[in-house]
Design a protein around this motif. Structure first.
Motif, PDB file in Angstrom:
ATOM      1  N   UNK A   1     -47.759  76.183  18.447  1.00  0.00           N
ATOM      2  CA  UNK A   1     -47.723  76.024  19.907  1.00  0.00           C
ATOM      3  C   UNK A   1     -46.631  76.913  20.519  1.00  0.00           C
ATOM      4  N   UNK A   2     -45.482  76.944  19.878  1.00  0.00           N
ATOM      5  CA  UNK A   2     -44.386  77.764  20.413  1.00  0.00           C
ATOM      6  C   UNK A   2     -44.778  79.232  20.432  1.00  0.00           C
ATOM      7  N   UNK A   3     -45.424  79.687  19.367  1.00  0.00           N
ATOM      8  CA  UNK A   3     -45.858  81.089  19.323  1.00  0.00           C
ATOM      9  C   UNK A   3     -46.835  81.415  20.451  1.00  0.00           C
ATOM     10  N   UNK A   4     -47.608  80.422  20.851  1.00  0.00           N
ATOM     11  CA  UNK A   4     -48.605  80.631  21.909  1.00  0.00           C
ATOM     12  C   UNK A   4     -48.012  80.393  23.300  1.00  0.00           C
ATOM     13  N   UNK A   5     -46.727  80.041  23.374  1.00  0.00           N
ATOM     14  CA  UNK A   5     -46.096  79.816  24.664  1.00  0.00           C
ATOM     15  C   UNK A   5     -46.299  78.429  25.224  1.00  0.00           C
ATOM     16  N   UNK A   6     -46.813  77.493  24.396  1.00  0.00           N
ATOM     17  CA  UNK A   6     -47.035  76.111  24.841  1.00  0.00           C
ATOM     18  C   UNK A   6     -45.813  75.282  24.444  1.00  0.00           C
ATOM     19  N   UNK A   7     -44.754  75.380  25.266  1.00  0.00           N
ATOM     20  CA  UNK A   7     -43.462  74.836  24.863  1.00  0.00           C
ATOM     21  C   UNK A   7     -43.406  73.312  24.932  1.00  0.00           C
ATOM     22  N   UNK A   8     -44.061  72.709  25.919  1.00  0.00           N
ATOM     23  CA  UNK A   8     -43.985  71.242  26.047  1.00  0.00           C
ATOM     24  C   UNK A   8     -44.616  70.536  24.853  1.00  0.00           C
ATOM     25  N   UNK A   9     -45.865  70.848  24.472  1.00  0.00           N
ATOM     26  CA  UNK A   9     -46.419  70.187  23.278  1.00  0.00           C
ATOM     27  C   UNK A   9     -45.671  70.561  22.002  1.00  0.00           C
ATOM     28  N   UNK A  10     -45.132  71.766  21.964  1.00  0.00           N
ATOM     29  CA  UNK A  10     -44.359  72.180  20.782  1.00  0.00           C
ATOM     30  C   UNK A  10     -43.131  71.300  20.616  1.00  0.00           C
ATOM     31  N   UNK A  11     -42.439  71.031  21.734  1.00  0.00           N
ATOM     32  CA  UNK A  11     -41.231  70.196  21.665  1.00  0.00           C
ATOM     33  C   UNK A  11     -41.589  68.761  21.275  1.00  0.00           C
ATOM     34  N   UNK A  12     -42.674  68.250  21.832  1.00  0.00           N
ATOM     35  CA  UNK A  12     -43.082  66.864  21.539  1.00  0.00           C
ATOM     36  C   UNK A  12     -43.397  66.715  20.043  1.00  0.00           C
ATOM     37  N   UNK A  13     -44.156  67.660  19.489  1.00  0.00           N
ATOM     38  CA  UNK A  13     -44.540  67.574  18.071  1.00  0.00           C
ATOM     39  C   UNK A  13     -43.329  67.717  17.157  1.00  0.00           C
ATOM     40  N   UNK A  14     -42.408  68.624  17.517  1.00  0.00           N
ATOM     41  CA  UNK A  14     -41.244  68.827  16.646  1.00  0.00           C
ATOM     42  C   UNK A  14     -40.317  67.615  16.669  1.00  0.00           C
ATOM     43  N   UNK A  15     -40.227  66.952  17.818  1.00  0.00           N
ATOM     44  CA  UNK A  15     -39.410  65.725  17.868  1.00  0.00           C
ATOM     45  C   UNK A  15     -40.049  64.629  17.021  1.00  0.00           C
ATOM     46  N   UNK A  16     -41.371  64.553  17.049  1.00  0.00           N
ATOM     47  CA  UNK A  16     -42.050  63.578  16.183  1.00  0.00           C
ATOM     48  C   UNK A  16     -41.741  63.867  14.712  1.00  0.00           C
ATOM     49  N   UNK A  17     -41.806  65.137  14.342  1.00  0.00           N
ATOM     50  CA  UNK A  17     -41.513  65.514  12.953  1.00  0.00           C
ATOM     51  C   UNK A  17     -40.082  65.158  12.589  1.00  0.00           C
ATOM     52  N   UNK A  18     -39.143  65.436  13.495  1.00  0.00           N
ATOM     53  CA  UNK A  18     -37.739  65.125  13.240  1.00  0.00           C
ATOM     54  C   UNK A  18     -37.531  63.631  13.030  1.00  0.00           C
ATOM     55  N   UNK A  19     -38.201  62.824  13.839  1.00  0.00           N
ATOM     56  CA  UNK A  19     -38.070  61.366  13.701  1.00  0.00           C
ATOM     57  C   UNK A  19     -38.560  60.898  12.333  1.00  0.00           C
ATOM     58  N   UNK A  20     -39.648  61.469  11.857  1.00  0.00           N
ATOM     59  CA  UNK A  20     -40.195  61.052  10.559  1.00  0.00           C
ATOM     60  C   UNK A  20     -39.276  61.508   9.429  1.00  0.00           C
ATOM     61  N   UNK A  21     -38.814  62.757   9.473  1.00  0.00           N
ATOM     62  CA  UNK A  21     -37.916  63.241   8.430  1.00  0.00           C
ATOM     63  C   UNK A  21     -36.628  62.415   8.386  1.00  0.00           C
ATOM     64  N   UNK A  22     -36.160  61.996   9.553  1.00  0.00           N
ATOM     65  CA  UNK A  22     -34.958  61.167   9.605  1.00  0.00           C
ATOM     66  C   UNK A  22     -35.231  59.806   8.985  1.00  0.00           C
ATOM     67  N   UNK A  23     -36.385  59.259   9.280  1.00  0.00           N
ATOM     68  CA  UNK A  23     -36.781  57.965   8.713  1.00  0.00           C
ATOM     69  C   UNK A  23     -36.864  58.047   7.191  1.00  0.00           C
ATOM     70  N   UNK A  24     -37.345  59.178   6.668  1.00  0.00           N
ATOM     71  CA  UNK A  24     -37.514  59.338   5.222  1.00  0.00           C
ATOM     72  C   UNK A  24     -36.229  59.761   4.527  1.00  0.00           C
ATOM     73  N   UNK A  25     -35.234  60.200   5.283  1.00  0.00           N
ATOM     74  CA  UNK A  25     -33.991  60.656   4.664  1.00  0.00           C
ATOM     75  C   UNK A  25     -34.115  62.017   4.003  1.00  0.00           C
ATOM     76  N   UNK A  26     -35.003  62.896   4.506  1.00  0.00           N
ATOM     77  CA  UNK A  26     -35.202  64.225   3.929  1.00  0.00           C
ATOM     78  C   UNK A  26     -34.443  65.240   4.787  1.00  0.00           C
ATOM     79  N   UNK A  27     -33.275  65.631   4.310  1.00  0.00           N
ATOM     80  CA  UNK A  27     -32.399  66.488   5.110  1.00  0.00           C
ATOM     81  C   UNK A  27     -33.017  67.861   5.365  1.00  0.00           C
ATOM     82  N   UNK A  28     -33.700  68.424   4.375  1.00  0.00           N
ATOM     83  CA  UNK A  28     -34.277  69.757   4.554  1.00  0.00           C
ATOM     84  C   UNK A  28     -35.313  69.752   5.673  1.00  0.00           C
ATOM     85  N   UNK A  29     -36.119  68.699   5.742  1.00  0.00           N
ATOM     86  CA  UNK A  29     -37.077  68.583   6.833  1.00  0.00           C
ATOM     87  C   UNK A  29     -36.379  68.453   8.175  1.00  0.00           C
ATOM     88  N   UNK A  30     -35.294  67.703   8.214  1.00  0.00           N
ATOM     89  CA  UNK A  30     -34.523  67.580   9.456  1.00  0.00           C
ATOM     90  C   UNK A  30     -34.047  68.954   9.926  1.00  0.00           C
TER      91      UNK A  30
END
Length: 886
Positions: free
Chosen positions: A774-803
């Protein structure tokens, strides 16, 4: 020739400073900021005339180049479309500072007095940030070493120049407080608060908390002894011995404390470290009792928190981190004496500020080694009582603990003195004897001990070993048959264990005898787990006969084959708990692998090692995992599905440690094995593994071929999880090739598949990849929403590299969304944490995106903003950054 930019820019030759006119000096500054890389004429014109170059600028530039060549000679060379400065053979103070962090190299502000453009400003800001970090590091070392007055004096000047640098302010306040100047510490806080208020800001929560702690004289502000284990009970006696080893360490770099098991070598070394911690910048205590396989530097690195660096031998990494005045304690060296001696020799030769204390049953045998022989505590003379002797004082203290505060009665003093003499004052023997007083009178203990001493006479050439063995034998003989059998079998655990593990090893319900062993202090119960102290564990292992040993270790292997056969959980809390549990049991697990490879079935050792790869990957212990897998693969060479799985695991660890060539070799061998076995599921997993490695190598045709085959096979096998995984990984290759339409379709398919399976890690990976698309295509709002979702899951799992992947993705979106300063701050945080984790990025397009975002942020910011971003990054932990982004 020497170039200097840490202050006014200047050139020094053999006769001292060489004069350089202002404009050539500005040209020199631009070339120095480029660090030997070519600079185009167009860029030079923009740097030297930032407000717009006149029509004669090109000719004038050539004139300045000629003038500069008169000073530095042909070091100024032509390059395609520009010029470059050859720094080979010259010294450069900025490079020296980056390597040494020597603050004495600074003569003023970086590039002072030079009017040049953005590259010099950026270089100046970068060096200013490094200078601030170096000052903070220096202050941390000074505070840790107890040099509070010196730290306060130096920090006061720095804070006066940077009153809003909260990191320096915190250290100044702490230095003042520890110097007995609490009022001045609070005045410093008030001045900083006022300076921040002028900027429309206020102190951060950490500075506020420190001020509040100073006001209430919080005891946690007192100087700690970092790296030294906390005391579990009172340290009694040994004052003379402690003073002696302190004196010896003051004149030697290698001190070895030798003595029998149970003499208290470990405790004395820890108390020594505690007392002299203020004389050293850092202290590391490394326990070697459970070390069995692999280089000792890996154990040292784990104890010191040093992460492996891809492509760098661990010993080189360790020696680089052990700079400055360091105290290192290597505890329990006797079973790895040759390796310990070799490590000590290397460290002492390469780390001039290092002092090393070793504990062992014999000396290391190195030149310059000072030996201190530790015997028992002082005991009363025959026929005397002397309640003030160290041995009796220790017994009295432990008796009081065992009896709920009731110490030795006057009538017991003579028996206590006799007991301490018979035990030769050995602390562990006294501890064991005191524990028995819950059930036996002191006279009965002495009577039983007498009989055991008689039994052991002559069994060991070392008298102290006879005494220690007598104490443990006595405790062992007090146990009934089931308790003895259980104790012997529990010796196979290399660390703590739970009740279920004890049951598996014992082959029966161990609750009753285990409870009795705890009551009799043969087994410890602490923090929800059982454990044997090392001397009793060693004794228990020695008591195992060949048949019983094979049974106990065989059961231990079955235990970990069974437990690790269940894949790591995918949901957050369960995954975090799994990681913690495996970490606590790690030494026992590798002990089971070691026994299987040496004395049992090597295939079972390979099975356990292959199942451990995920832990080694998440924990950043890739080299250790590769070592065990390599040994197991060598021992179990049959081309089985198990071997193929182990090859795939080793390939993943090799890739994540940066060795792509070895990862490709291992992966292809594993795939070939799966193909020979016609194992479709194994082939799918191996192909997925290989496509990622080929992608990292930028071998996109091969990667795409691996991915397409994996996806076809997964669909044919109706394997939903591998369909999702193959879709996600293949899409990554397509994205690297710029085929975004195809990549997006596959990423979306992967996300749907992972969500249907409740695979949280897979979901996070797909979300992160979709965000990037999405970011590459210039769709910044959905890109930010998806990346925050990913960050929340990686934090929940305790996977620092994903964070870190997610933090970098959100940082790039900030740069693209008119927040370049915050984006740069987050990129710097992520880069620092990646280095600490030992987990470099290896996906080519993600590396390119990250570099482009950093360059764009720097180009959009002033030098002051760049410096502020770096300063803020140095004060932002990964945890804080994640909390802020979520």
């Amino acid at each position: 020739m020497r170039f200097e930019v840490l202050g006014p820019v200047r050139v020094c030759g053999d006769q001292g400073e060489v004069a350089v006119p202002p404009k050539p000096r500005a040209l020199l500054a631009v070339l120095l900021a480029a660090r030997g890389k070519p600079v185009t004429v167009e860029r030079l014109l923009g740097e030297l005339w930032p407000d717009g170059a006149p029509s004669t600028a090109t000719a004038t530039l050539q004139m300045h180049v000629s003038a500069l060549r008169k000073v530095v000679g042909d070091r100024v060379g032509t390059a395609p479309s520009g010029y470059r400065l050859d720094l080979s053979g010259a010294t450069f103070d900025a490079a020296e500072f980056e390597e040494s962090h020597d603050l004495d190299l600074w003569r003023g502000d970086a590039y002072e007095g030079v009017a040049a453009g953005p590259s010099v400003a950026a270089a100046s800001a970068r060096l200013a940030e490094l200078r601030l970090n170096a000052r903070q590091e220096w202050a941390q070392r000074a505070l840790a070493a107890g040099r509070h007055v010196e730290a306060a004096t130096e920090l006061a000047g720095w804070v006066a120049a940077q009153p809003t640098a909260e990191g320096l302010v915190k250290q100044l306040m702490l230095a003042l407080y520890r110097s007995g100047r609490a009022g001045e510490a609070l005045s410093t806080y008030d001045r900083t608060a006022a300076a921040l208020d002028d900027l429309g800001a206020r102190p951060g929560p950490e500075l506020d908390a420190l001020a509040a702690a100073v006001r209430r004289q919080d005891p946690t502000l007192d100087r700690p002894a970092p790296g030294v284990p906390a005391q579990r009970n009172r340290f009694i006696g040994r004052r003379a011995e402690l003073d002696r080893v302190i004196d010896l360490l003051g004149t030697a770099r290698l001190l070895t404390i030798v003595g029998p098991g149970g003499a208290g070598k470990t405790r004395l070394s820890v108390e020594l470290a505690r007392e002299v911690a203020a004389d050293h910048e850092t202290v590391h205590v490394v326990e070697l009792a459970e070390h069995r396989e692999g280089p000792l530097e890996n154990r040292l690195a784990a104890a010191a928190g040093i992460r492996e660096e891809p492509g760098t031998p661990m010993l080189d990494t360790v020696t680089r981190h052990l700079g400055g005045r360091v105290l290192l304690v290597l505890d329990n060296c006797e079973h790895v004496l040759a390796e310990a001696a070799k490590l000590a020799y290397t460290l002492l030769a390469t780390c001039p500020g290092l002092r090393l204390v070793a504990t062992s049953r014999e000396q290391l045998g190195l030149s310059g080694e000072v030996i201190f022989t530790l015997g028992g505590l002082s005991t009363p003379a025959p026929g005397a009582t002397d309640p003030q002797s160290d041995a009796v004082r220790l017994l009295a203290d432990r008796v009081a603990a065992a009896r709920g505060g009731t110490g030795l009665a006057p009538a017991e003093q003579a028996v206590a003195a006799e007991l301490c003499r018979r035990l030769d004052g050995l602390p562990l023997a006294i501890e064991l004897a005191a524990a028995r007083l819950r059930a036996l009178p002191l006279s009965e203990i002495v009577s039983r001990l007498d009989r055991q001493l008689d039994l052991l006479t002559g069994r060991s050439p070392v008298a102290r070993h006879q005494t220690m063995r007598a104490a443990i034998d006595w405790g062992y003989e007090l146990l009934d048959i089931p308790q003895q059998e259980l104790l012997r079998r529990l010796g196979v655990f290399a660390g703590g264990f739970d009740l279920a593990a004890a049951a598996e090893v014992a082959g029966l319900d161990p609750l009753d005898p285990l409870t009795q062993l705890v009551d009799r202090s043969m087994v410890e119960w602490r923090d929800g787990r059982y454990r044997l102290i090392e001397t009793i564990r060693e004794y228990a292992r020695e008591r195992l006969g060949p048949v019983e040993r094979a049974s106990a270790y065989g059961n231990l292997v079955v235990l970990w084959r069974t437990r690790l056969a269940v894949p790591p959980p995918v949901d957050g809390p369960a995954h975090t708990a799994w990681l913690a549990g495996i970490g606590a049991d790690h030494d026992t697990i590798v002990s089971a692998v070691d026994w299987a490879l040496r004395e049992g079935d090597p295939a079972e050792g390979l099975e356990i090692a292959a199942a451990m790869w995920w832990f080694w990957w998440v924990a950043g212990r890739m080299a250790e995992g590769l070592g065990w897998l390599g040994r197991a693969l060598s021992a179990a060479s049959e081309p089985t599905a198990l071997r193929a799985r182990a090859l795939r695991a080793a390939a993943a660890l090799a890739r994540n440690s940066g060795d792509l060539v070895e990862a490709r070799r291992l992966g292809e061998e594993g795939l070939a094995t799966f193909r020979a076995l016609d194992d479709a599921k194994g082939m799918i997993a191996a192909l997925n593994n290989l496509l990622i490695t080929a992608q990292a190598q930028e071998d996109y045709p091969a990667s795409l071929e691996f991915g397409r085959e994996a996806l076809d096979l997964a669909e044919r096998e109706s394997d939903a999880r591998m369909v999702a995984a193959a879709s996600n990984n293949t899409a990554g290759t397509l994205r690297c090739m710029g085929r975004l339409d195809e990549a997006e379709e596959l990423f979306a398919r992967a996300l749907t598949g992972f969500r249907a399976l409740n695979d949280r890690r897979g979901e996070a990976a797909a979300l992160s990849n979709l965000s990037t698309t999405d970011r590459r295509r210039g769709r910044y709002a959905p890109a930010r929403f998806a990346m925050r979702e990913a960050l929340a899951i990686y934090t929940e799992l305790g996977i620092a590299e994903g964070q870190l992947d997610a933090v970098e993705g959100l940082a790039q979106l900030d740069v693209l969304s008119d927040a370049p300063e915050n984006g740069l701050r987050l990129l710097v945080v992520a880069e620092r944490e990646r280095s600490a984790l030992g987990a470099p990025s290896f996906t080519p397009d993600e590396i390119a995106d990250r570099d482009a975002a950093e360059a764009a942020a720097r180009a959009a910011l002033s030098s002051e903003q760049v410096a502020r971003a770096y300063r803020s990054a140095s004060e932002t932990s990964l945890v804080a950054a994640v909390e802020e982004l979520l």
